[in-house]
Scaffold this active site. Sequence first.
Site, PDB file in Angstrom:
ATOM      1  CB  SER A  56      -0.854   0.054   1.269  1.00 35.25           C
ATOM      2  OG  SER A  56      -1.491   1.252   1.298  1.00 35.25           O
ATOM      3  CD  GLU A  57       2.688   0.760  -3.751  1.00 39.96           C
ATOM      4  OE1 GLU A  57       3.664  -0.213  -3.656  1.00 39.96           O
ATOM      5  OE2 GLU A  57       1.437   0.676  -3.762  1.00 39.96           O
ATOM      6  CB  ALA A  81      10.292   4.914  -9.752  1.00 37.42           C
ATOM      7  CB  ILE A  84       5.978   6.370  -6.434  1.00 35.09           C
ATOM      8  CG1 ILE A  84       6.136   7.529  -5.261  1.00 35.09           C
ATOM      9  CG2 ILE A  84       5.889   7.460  -7.695  1.00 35.09           C
ATOM     10  CD1 ILE A  84       7.452   8.133  -5.216  1.00 35.09           C
ATOM     11  N   PRO A  86      -0.083   5.712  -6.280  1.00 36.52           N
ATOM     12  CG  PRO A  86      -0.538   3.459  -6.144  1.00 36.52           C
ATOM     13  CD  PRO A  86       0.417   4.474  -6.809  1.00 36.52           C
ATOM     14  CG  HIS A 126       8.440  -3.716 -12.992  1.00 33.33           C
ATOM     15  ND1 HIS A 126       7.460  -4.094 -13.595  1.00 33.33           N
ATOM     16  CD2 HIS A 126       8.317  -4.143 -11.560  1.00 33.33           C
ATOM     17  CE1 HIS A 126       6.730  -5.043 -12.843  1.00 33.33           C
ATOM     18  NE2 HIS A 126       7.278  -4.970 -11.668  1.00 33.33           N
TER      19      HIS A 126
END
Length: 334
Positions: A56-57, A81, A84, A86, A126
């Site tokens: 859960s970013e 990266a 990031i 969310p 990714h």
Amino acid sequence: MNMIEAINSALDIMLERDPNVILMGEDIGYFGGVFRCTAGLQEKHGKTRVFDTPISECGIIGAAVGMGAYGLRPVPEIQFADYIYPGIDQLISEAARLRYRSAAEFISPMTVRSPFGGGIFGGQTHSQSPESLFTHVAGLKTVIPSTPYDAKGLLIASIEDNDPVIFFEPKRIYNGPFDGFYDQPVQPWSKHPDSVVPEDYYRIDLGKAKIVREGEAFTVLAYGTMVHVAKAVVEHHGVDAEIIDLRTLLPLDIETIEESVKKTGRCLIVHEATRTSGFGAELSALVQERCFYHLEAPIERVTGFDTPYPHSLEWAYFPGPIRIGEAIETLLKD
């Protein structure tokens, strides 16, 4: 040290020096991180200082904002990266504005570490380079190292900073620098002069660029992996270019850039992210504003393409010897 080991060393030192430093993220504890940057740190410093989080970013970054306001110094890791996004509302609406909106009653001394960029055939989820999104946000600092030595010193300075820092690690050069001519590192970091990393504490202040190569013909502005690519192409073409590694995009060392471009009269900008609204556009505008009467040719940019990130064709997507070489010829033709 390679870059992974240098980052691990910086984190280890800061955990020892400051009891308020906390590491958190997906798989960073027992497993040591997907790229092993936190290997051994949970075992050494304990599960309350180095711990795993849910996937859960938004929760990771939101919790880090609260920890920072409480007095801790969190270092959350976002596994890639690309993940990031969310948590971007927490970064922009909370972390970046906390000091201002609280009249400095609260601060957000967090450093968000994340591998970024391509080079591992990770595809669209990714491999992205979202640095320009964060340079647009007042209150955030954005740091991108290009060598193990810089990675350690800049990471320590970032953790000690009282404002939120986005610390992007170019995963393509975790184990060794690329030169853009081949899809494998040209050498391990152990054979590179910038792999000589002190084991003890040191810091590199944010906002200070580094002149990697001095020259007179034109100035190259780059960061991360592209520093090595640009250097290899410049030397392959045998041109006397000055190469500047920005190291931090914000705060930006505009003085070093301005001095170099006024000396050379020409400027080439290289970055891996897409061209439109990439950080190169801001660099180009700044150079134009500050060095216009010294420019002898239009500013050139070599970047990624304005397309979704290509999985199987990523090596063609990167700025490389052909496109950088063409830009060099254009710069020097007049």
